[in-house]
Each structure stands twice: as C-alpha cells, then as structure tokens.
Motif scaffolding. Structure first.
Motif, PDB file in Angstrom:
ATOM      1  N   PRO A  45      25.488  36.000 -79.932  1.00  0.00           N
ATOM      2  CA  PRO A  45      24.911  35.882 -81.273  1.00  0.00           C
ATOM      3  C   PRO A  45      23.588  36.648 -81.340  1.00  0.00           C
ATOM      4  CG  PRO A  45      25.604  33.740 -80.446  1.00  0.00           C
ATOM      5  CD  PRO A  45      25.680  34.688 -79.288  1.00  0.00           C
ATOM      6  N   SER A  86      18.628  33.157 -87.020  1.00  0.00           N
ATOM      7  CA  SER A  86      19.985  33.643 -86.819  1.00  0.00           C
ATOM      8  C   SER A  86      20.291  34.769 -87.800  1.00  0.00           C
ATOM      9  CB  SER A  86      20.993  32.506 -87.020  1.00  0.00           C
ATOM     10  OG  SER A  86      22.319  33.021 -87.066  1.00  0.00           O
ATOM     11  N   TYR A  87      20.781  35.874 -87.290  1.00  0.00           N
ATOM     12  CA  TYR A  87      21.139  37.007 -88.138  1.00  0.00           C
ATOM     13  C   TYR A  87      22.370  36.679 -88.994  1.00  0.00           C
ATOM     14  CZ  TYR A  87      22.715  41.710 -89.434  1.00  0.00           C
ATOM     15  OH  TYR A  87      23.130  42.820 -90.128  1.00  0.00           O
ATOM     16  N   HIS A  88      23.186  35.747 -88.507  1.00  0.00           N
ATOM     17  CA  HIS A  88      24.475  35.472 -89.153  1.00  0.00           C
ATOM     18  C   HIS A  88      24.383  34.486 -90.310  1.00  0.00           C
ATOM     19  CE1 HIS A  88      26.205  37.732 -85.846  1.00  0.00           C
ATOM     20  NE2 HIS A  88      25.486  36.999 -85.020  1.00  0.00           N
ATOM     21  N   ASP A  89      23.507  33.472 -90.188  1.00  0.00           N
ATOM     22  CA  ASP A  89      23.420  32.493 -91.282  1.00  0.00           C
ATOM     23  C   ASP A  89      21.984  32.217 -91.737  1.00  0.00           C
ATOM     24  OD1 ASP A  89      22.332  30.944 -89.269  1.00  0.00           O
ATOM     25  OD2 ASP A  89      24.071  29.634 -89.074  1.00  0.00           O
ATOM     26  N   ASP A  90      21.026  33.011 -91.227  1.00  0.00           N
ATOM     27  CA  ASP A  90      19.607  32.910 -91.623  1.00  0.00           C
ATOM     28  C   ASP A  90      18.952  31.582 -91.256  1.00  0.00           C
ATOM     29  OD1 ASP A  90      19.695  35.458 -92.662  1.00  0.00           O
ATOM     30  OD2 ASP A  90      20.154  34.793 -94.697  1.00  0.00           O
ATOM     31  N   TYR A  98      21.393  34.946 -76.279  1.00  0.00           N
ATOM     32  CA  TYR A  98      21.381  35.682 -77.539  1.00  0.00           C
ATOM     33  C   TYR A  98      20.967  37.129 -77.298  1.00  0.00           C
ATOM     34  CZ  TYR A  98      21.100  30.979 -79.655  1.00  0.00           C
ATOM     35  OH  TYR A  98      21.321  29.668 -80.015  1.00  0.00           O
TER      36      TYR A  98
END
Length: 233
Positions: free
Chosen positions: A11, A28-32, A50
């Motif tokens: 991730p 998180s880049y995926h869900d902020d 990560y």
C-alpha cells in the motif's frame, strides 16, 4: 508473497501536513485516511509494510518538523512535484548517510541534481505526464508536458552530444574545449567558476543540447508555417 515472480505491491502512503496544527502525518493514497503521525525514526520499520511517498513541499515541511527526516530519505520510494533545489537536497541527504545516487532527468531543470549525483543520466524528451501534479493545475501541466513531448519527440537522440565526442573532448586541451563552446555562440569566460576540464565539458554538452533543441523547434516552426500557407491556398 510473490506471484509469477513479481512481488506483491505494498500500500502507498503519502506524507502530509495537517492544515490547522501543522503536524505531519502519513495518509493512505487509496482512501485518504490518516494512518499514523509522522516520526522520522519509525520510517525504516514503516517502509517494510508500505511504499512511502512525498511531495517537495511536504518534504521541506518535514525537515522542519523532524530533523531526523534527512537521515531516512533512503526509505522513500516516490518524490513528486520536486523543484530543482529540492532534488539536489534529496541527493545531498542521501550522500550524507553514505549512499551512492543515480539521477535521471531531462537535462534542463535537473542540471544541478544531475551534477550532484554520482551517476547523472540526462533524457532529452523528459517523462511525459508521469510526474504531473494531481492538484488543480494538473491538467495545465499535463498539456505543457504533452506539448514538450510533441516538440521533442521526433528529435534524433544523436542530436545530443554523442558519447564518443565527449570522450574526445576529455583528451583535448582546455583551450580547444573553450573554442568548441564559443562555436556554439557561448562565451565560456562568462562562467569563471568553471575551471576544471570536466565542468567545461559539461557546459559544452548542455549548450550543444540546447542548440540542437532550438534548431529542431525552428525546423518544426518552419514546417508548420509552410503547412499553414498550403492550407490557405
């Protein structure tokens, strides 16, 4: 784990600064979502779980937030939206902890970082839109990158100073190297700090590349003008 010989992707975390209290944290880049507060000494362990990324602006903020940041840049995977000075700083930090650096750049805004690195690789046509900002000016920068790619994409790579020519310059006396620089329309005397032969050769390479690009752009301009005249007939 691995599959078909390719390691599973970890991730991605982005280093961010809180807008109200200026603390730094990992997002998180995926869900902020906020993952944890940024602490430099925990970066090595965090990098095992990560992939870590930062922008130039947030990296500068992290330097002020935690002085230990400069010692753990090796564990970052992605540096985005970096100014030329910021790129140089990253290389200086990596050198300070004993790492050997390779820098790949477009040979224009990256000249400083290319010279700082142990190995510098200059690319004529840049990186397209791979490093375009995701911010509000992203579309503008993407368009500019595409225009640059369009202008330079058809330029023969041999227009850059060939390796054998650079090798030949290395055995030439300094006066001859300066003569080659003057032939490009550049006065080497305007660069009094460049006293070493290697620096003069680098100046020649940079200026020769600029001349090649300028000639290519002029050729495209003339061709475009002719095409416009034909279309108007």
């Amino acid at each position: 784990g691995t599959q078909s010989g390719v390691a599973d992707k970890k991730p991605l975390l982005m280093l961010e600064q809180h807008p109200t209290d200026n603390t730094m944290y990992w997002q998180s880049y995926h869900d902020d979502s906020m993952v944890e507060t940024f602490v430099a000494e925990t970066v090595p362990e965090l990098s095992k779980r990560y992939d870590l990324a930062t922008t130039g602006k947030n990296l500068a903020n992290a330097f002020e937030y935690d002085a230990g940041t400069k010692k753990v840049l090796w564990y970052f995977k992605i540096f985005a939206r970096m100014t030329p000075d910021a790129k140089e700083t990253v290389i200086e930090c990596l050198h300070s902890v004993g790492h050997i650096c390779l820098m790949c750049g477009d040979g224009a805004n990256d000249v400083g970082a290319l010279k700082q690195a142990d190995v510098g690789v200059a690319l004529l046509s840049g990186f397209g839109d791979l490093n375009v900002d995701k911010g509000e000016d992203g579309n503008k920068k993407k368009k500019e990158a595409e225009e640059k790619q369009k202008k330079l994409g058809s330029l023969n790579p041999t227009a850059i100073v060939p390796r054998n020519e650079l090798e030949a310059l290395k055995v030439m006396p300094v006066m001859f190297i300066k003569a080659r620089i003057k032939a490009l329309g550049v006065n080497p005397d305007k660069y009094p700090d460049l006293t070493e032969k290697e620096d003069l050769i680098e100046l020649y390479r940079i200026k020769a590349t600029e001349v090649a690009i300028a000639k290519h752009e002029q050729k495209n301009k003339v061709a475009k003008t002719k095409l416009t005249k034909v279309e108007l007939q």
